[in-house]
Structures are given as structure tokens and as C-alpha cells.
Scaffold this active site. Structure first.
Site, short mmCIF file in Angstrom:
data_model
loop_
_atom_site.label_atom_id
_atom_site.label_comp_id
_atom_site.label_asym_id
_atom_site.label_seq_id
_atom_site.Cartn_x
_atom_site.Cartn_y
_atom_site.Cartn_z
N ARG A 277 -3.66 8.07 4.62
CA ARG A 277 -3.75 9.25 3.98
C ARG A 277 -5.09 9.74 4.02
O ARG A 277 -6.14 8.92 3.98
CB ARG A 277 -2.87 9.27 2.40
CG ARG A 277 -1.71 8.54 2.56
CD ARG A 277 -1.86 7.22 1.75
NE ARG A 277 -0.53 6.34 1.79
CZ ARG A 277 0.49 6.63 1.16
NH1 ARG A 277 0.69 7.37 0.52
NH2 ARG A 277 1.63 5.88 1.69
N GLY B 250 2.23 0.76 -4.84
CA GLY B 250 2.33 0.13 -6.24
C GLY B 250 3.84 -0.28 -6.16
O GLY B 250 4.31 -1.19 -6.80
N ARG B 251 4.61 0.15 -5.10
CA ARG B 251 6.17 -0.31 -4.98
C ARG B 251 6.52 -0.36 -3.68
O ARG B 251 7.70 0.24 -3.05
CB ARG B 251 7.01 0.62 -5.56
CG ARG B 251 6.67 2.13 -5.43
CD ARG B 251 7.99 2.85 -5.98
NE ARG B 251 7.97 4.25 -5.73
CZ ARG B 251 8.71 4.98 -5.62
NH1 ARG B 251 10.06 4.71 -5.76
NH2 ARG B 251 8.79 6.29 -5.14
N ASP C 109 -3.08 11.61 -1.87
CA ASP C 109 -2.44 10.36 -1.61
C ASP C 109 -1.30 10.48 -1.00
O ASP C 109 -0.90 9.36 -0.42
CB ASP C 109 -2.51 9.30 -2.85
CG ASP C 109 -1.76 10.14 -3.99
OD1 ASP C 109 -2.10 11.20 -4.29
OD2 ASP C 109 -0.68 9.51 -4.26
P1 AMP Z 1 3.99 9.01 -5.87
O1 AMP Z 1 3.88 9.79 -7.01
O2 AMP Z 1 5.46 8.24 -5.78
O3 AMP Z 1 3.35 9.50 -4.52
O4 AMP Z 1 3.17 7.53 -6.41
C1 AMP Z 1 2.01 7.53 -6.81
C2 AMP Z 1 1.47 6.27 -7.29
O5 AMP Z 1 2.22 5.72 -8.25
C3 AMP Z 1 1.51 5.45 -5.80
O6 AMP Z 1 0.17 4.57 -6.05
C4 AMP Z 1 2.68 4.60 -6.19
O7 AMP Z 1 2.71 3.38 -5.55
C5 AMP Z 1 2.71 4.35 -7.53
N1 AMP Z 1 4.41 4.32 -8.19
C6 AMP Z 1 5.08 5.08 -7.93
N2 AMP Z 1 6.31 4.67 -8.50
C7 AMP Z 1 6.05 3.21 -9.04
C8 AMP Z 1 6.67 2.23 -9.45
N3 AMP Z 1 8.05 2.28 -9.88
N4 AMP Z 1 6.08 1.12 -9.68
C9 AMP Z 1 4.81 0.99 -9.36
N5 AMP Z 1 3.90 1.76 -8.86
C10 AMP Z 1 4.44 2.81 -8.35
MG MG Z 2 3.05 8.79 -2.73
#
Ligand code: AMP
Ligand code: MG
Length: 486
Positions: free
Chosen positions: A182, A91-92, A252
């Protein structure tokens, strides 16, 4: 001559479209490098000068890519804290290049904070400077400790302020890994209902990661499951041996390559407690220090479920194969963890099955609230000086220390000093130091960040100039909670 690398294909594009999405490059007007990992750049065959050129910085900030057909965001699903979330995806983040090292291994360059993608949902696709710095420090610390991990190549300020609790500086982190596939990538393939997706992904991952895999049939996929299980068992044993808590072992965030990824609310333990958690969102202690092996095993079951159609001709054979290949996890983990703990305590190899002694050790450490890293450090140090006072000083209740010490002496007659020195780091990335580096960086002072990096880069070496970094936090410096901090 800037040494600009040639554009190349991203192998990931060989997978069905289902597995990725095209993403536009980022647009940041005022980028500024915070750090470039020159040593890693060299390992990846980049010319030292190129990385710092406008062209290099443009790739590292996601404004151009080294991929012929442009960057992509990867699709994956995941179980988060035990609940199926469906499609998550980058997502980022985006994949911008892949590079071969001298040994011929491919490494992917993946950016975090490069803007919105089709998987962003309501997120802004951005990353804070704080989260980038945290990941850079801890991943490089893990690498220096000898733990398989994604690496960090750079942090670039985007010049933007992004909204979190308040406004924070935005940044892009470039990380590298053998593969970003993953457990959740397999899960989303299985959830697509098209078994060809699962097979395509498994073949791709096996070709990338398993040079010795059988070429066809259920043995091929069983072999893969077993290798992934073995790598996870060894990985988690290493984490625990350094007092590391990942904090978000959702499916993930677990790579089939056995590399640690996604350093969000992770932390090294200071005052020891086996049930320790730091993450503000881990309310039930699901990912506590002493539950990490169980949770890795749980994740591997999700991988096995996703692979089932490939593991045998009928349901019974599939279930049997899954069970058989997963069954190696527990003994592998136990053997690895016991060996690590034996090395830390100076025990010789043939006494590693000494469960009671280990339990007594953890019990004493817990009751007397000793600092995890310093405990093993001082135990190692006393051998040279033959003075146990500094070790005993760590025990809040000295009697517990004395009782444990006489137990240790009765178990260990001839401690293996070399093994102890190699297993017991002097410097880890202590939470209060990480927080200090982030706070300073948010005020445009990058010295504490760079000094901490220098300290953690040789964790087993005696270096009096970094003695400060050995010291546990004082009462008011203790970090009680960590946050995902995206
Ligand atoms: P994480 O907790 O960082 O592993 O992220 C979990 C999910 O949320 C993943 O799909 C990331 O890509 C998405 N995500 C985390 N932060 C952001 C953000 N600022 N904008 C968009 N998607 C995000
Ligand atoms: Mg992640």
C-alpha cells in the site's frame, strides 16, 4: 489424491524483517465453508476438489498455510482521514500463500479474520461473517464490472461468536491480489528513517508490478511513481463511472498495484448526489463520490514524499521529479472519466471534452434525485424501443427530465448503443441487497447471498430472472449509512 498444492516460499520474505512479522496459525474448532470461488480457484491453478477438502479448508481458515516458513502479517502505516497514524499493519490478516496464474502473474492469498498479530493493538484479530460477506459480494461485483480489484476466494465460518455491537458469527475471508503493498507500506518504510528500507520496498514492488521499468537510477523510481499515479487515475474514474464510493481511502487502504482493496463502508450510489457519502465515520465528506480523485492524488503525494530520496541526487531534483511524475494524475483522470461518461451517455469520442453537458447532466440528476444506475440503464434501453417515458419517470420533477432530454438530443444525434451497453450495468450490488444478504446469512440462510452473487456476476447482460435486482430500494429499504463493521 486430493491435489494438495506444493508448499512454496512467500516472496515477501525477501524484504527486510522490518516489513513483516511471523504469526501463528489460527485455531478454530468448528469451521464450515460458506462459499468457495471455484472459478477463481481454477485461475489460480488449484485443483477444484482440493479447496473443499479438510486440508483446503484448513488453509482457507488460516489453520495451516501453503508457505514453507509459515504465514506472515504485513507491516504498514497510514494517514487515516488526513492524520498520520504511524504503524498500523495487518491486525487481523495474514499472507498464507502466493500462486501463479496462467499468464505468469503472481497473486497473494491473504486472510482476513485469522486471529491476532503483533499489529492487533487492542483488536481481537477476528472478522464478522457480515464483513466477509460484504467484501466477497462487492469485490466480485467490481471484478464483473471490469474494475481492478482484489478478488474473493472463500468465506469460512469459524464456529465462534465474536463481540461487536452484540454477538456475531465469526468468519475468515480469503482474498487475492497482485500485491498488497500500500501507499502506507512506503510511508512506514520512510518513517523508519532507513533509506535502504524504502529502496528495498520500491525494488520489490517494481520487480513485481512493472516489467517495463528502467533498471537503475532515479528514472526507475520516477517511472514507478508515474505508473502508480496512472493506475489510480484510471481506477478512480472507473469507480465514479459506476457510482461507487470506497469510503475509506486512507493511505493504508490504497494499493500501488491499482487494485481496489478493503471493502468496508463502501457502497454504490442509488439516489444521485455528487457529495454523497455512506460511511458513518466520514463526517466531513472527505471521501465523498466527487472527492475521490482529489483524495487519490493526495495519497499519491504521500507516496511521492516517501520515495523522494530515490528520485534524484539533491533535494531540488527530487522535488522536481516528484512533481513531474505526479502531474500526470489530473489529466489522466480527467481523460478517463470523460471517456467513461461519454460512453455512458452515448456521445462519440470527439465530443468528450464537453464539460458543460456533463455538468448539466449531473445537475439535472441531482435536482431530480434520480437513481444513478437506472438513469443510464433506461437511457440505453430507450434507444431500442424509442420510448423516453421510463427514463422521464425517474425524475422526481419531470420538467427537469424533459429539459435535460432535449439537451441530450441536441448533443447526441447518433448514440453509440454498443458503447452504452458496455458502460451501463444493469445490475450493481445495491446496498439494500447487500444488507439483506448479510442479515439472512447471520441467520444461517445463505440463499440471498448466493442469489445476489449470481445476479452481480454478469452485470451487463439482460436476464429477466434477475429483474428484481435492478430495482432501487423502496423508501424503507434505503441504506443511509454504512459501517466499517470489522
Ligand atoms: P481497516 O479499517 O479495516 O482498513 O483497518 C485499519 C487497521 O485496523 C488495520 O491495521 C487493521 O489490521 C486493524 N484492524 C481492523 N479490525 C481489526 C480487528 N478486529 N482486530 C485487530 N486489528 C484490526
Ligand atoms: Mg485496511
Amino acid at each position: 489424491m486430493t491435489g494438495k498444492p506444493a508448499l512454496s516460499d512467500l516472496s515477501y520474505r525477501a524484504l527486510p524483517n522490518f516489513f513483516y512479522s511471523e504469526v501463528p496459525v489460527a485455531k478454530y474448532e468448528k469451521i464450515k465453508p460458506v462459499i468457495l470461488n471455484e472459478r477463481l480457484a481454477k485461475e489460480l491453478g488449484f485443483e477444484k476438489k482440493w479447496l473443499g477438502t479438510l486440508d483446503g479448508l484448513s488453509v482457507l481458515s488460516g489453520q495451516s498455510s501453503l508457505a514453507v516458513e509459515g504465514p506472515i502479517a504485513m507491516a504498514y502505516g497510514g494517514h487515516q482521514f488526513g492524520h498520520w497514524s504511524g504503524m498500523l499493519g495487518d491486525g487481523r490478516a495474514m499472507l498464507v500463500a502466493e500462486r501463479k496464474d496462467a499468464a505468469g502473474h503472481l497473486h497473494e492469498l491473504h486472510l482476513k479474520g485469522s486471529g491476532q498479530t503483533p499489529y492487533s493493538r487492542r483488536g481481537d484479530g477476528k472478522a464478522t461473517l457480515g464483513s466477509a460477506i460484504r467484501e466477497y459480494i462487492v469485490s466480485e461485483a467490481m471484478h464483473a464490472l471490469g474494475v481492478p480489484t482484489s478478488r474473493s476466494l472463500s468465506v469460512i465460518l469459524t464456529g465462534e461468536k465474536i463481540i461487536r455491537d452484540g454477538y456475531e458469527p465469526g468468519a475468515v475471508l480469503c482474498r487475492t491480489a497482485r500485491s498488497h503493498i500500500r501507499v502506507g507500506t512506503f510511508q512506514i518504510a520512510a518513517a523508519s528513517g532507513d533509506s535502504e528500507n524504502v529502496k528495498a520496498l520500491a525494488d520489490f514492488a517494481i520487480d513485481r508490478l512493472e516489467p517495463s521499468a528502467p533498471k537503475y537510477g532515479p528514472e526507475r523510481y520516477g517511472y514507478f511513481l508515474e505508473q502508480v499515479s496512472a493506475r489510480q487515475a484510471e481506477l478512480v474514474a472507473k469507480w465514479m463511472g459506476f457510482g461507487f464510493i470506497h469510503g475509506v481511502m486512507n493511505t493504508d487502504n490504497m494499493c500501488v498495484s491499482g487494485e481496489t482493496i478493503d471493502y468496508g463502508p463502501c457502497a454504490f450510489i442509488d439516489e444521485f448526489h455528487p457529495g454523497k457519502t455512506f460511511s458513518s465515520i466520514d463526517r466531513n465528506g472527505r471521501y465523498a463520490w466527487n472527492r475521490q480523485a482529489e483524495m487519490a492524488h493526495w495519497n499519491l503525494m504521500r507516496l511521492a514524499e516517501s520515495l523522494l530520496p530515490l528520485l534524484g541526487q539533491d533535494e531540488e531534483m527530487q522535488m522536481q521529479a516528484a512533481e513531474q511524475h505526479l502531474n500526470i494524475f489530473v489529466p489522466k483522470f480527467e481523460a478517463a472519466f470523460q471517456q467513461i461518461m461519454a460512453n455512458k451517455l452515448g456521445l462519440s469520442r470527439n465530443t468528450i471534452n464537453d464539460d458543460d453537458f456533463l455538468n448539466e447532466t449531473f445537475k439535472a440528476m441531482t435536482l431530480a434525485k434520480v437513481d444513478f444506475t437506472l438513469f443510464f440503464r433506461r437511457l440505453t434501453q430507450q434507444i431500442a424501443v424509442n420510448d423516453f417515458t421510463p427514463l422521464l419517470d425517474l425524475f422526481r420533477d419531470r420538467k427537469i427530465g424533459e429539459a435535460w432530454l432535449s439537451l441530450w438530443k441536441s448533443r447526441v444525434s447518433n448514440p453509440d448503443l454498443e458503447a452504452m451497453q458496455a458502460a451501463n450495468p444493469i445490475i450493481i450490488a445495491r446496498n439494500h441487497r447487500v444488507e439483506e444478504a448479510i442479515a439472512a446469512a447471520n441467520n444461517s440462510d445463505f440463499d440471498p447471498f448466493k442469489k445476489l452473487l449470481a445476479a452481480i456476476s454478469s452485470p451487463f447482460q439482460e436476464r429477466p430472472e434477475f429483474a428484481d435486482f435492478e430495482v432501487p430500494p423502496s423508501e424503507n429499504e434505503i441504506v443511509h449509512q454504512t459501517f466499517c463493521g470489522t
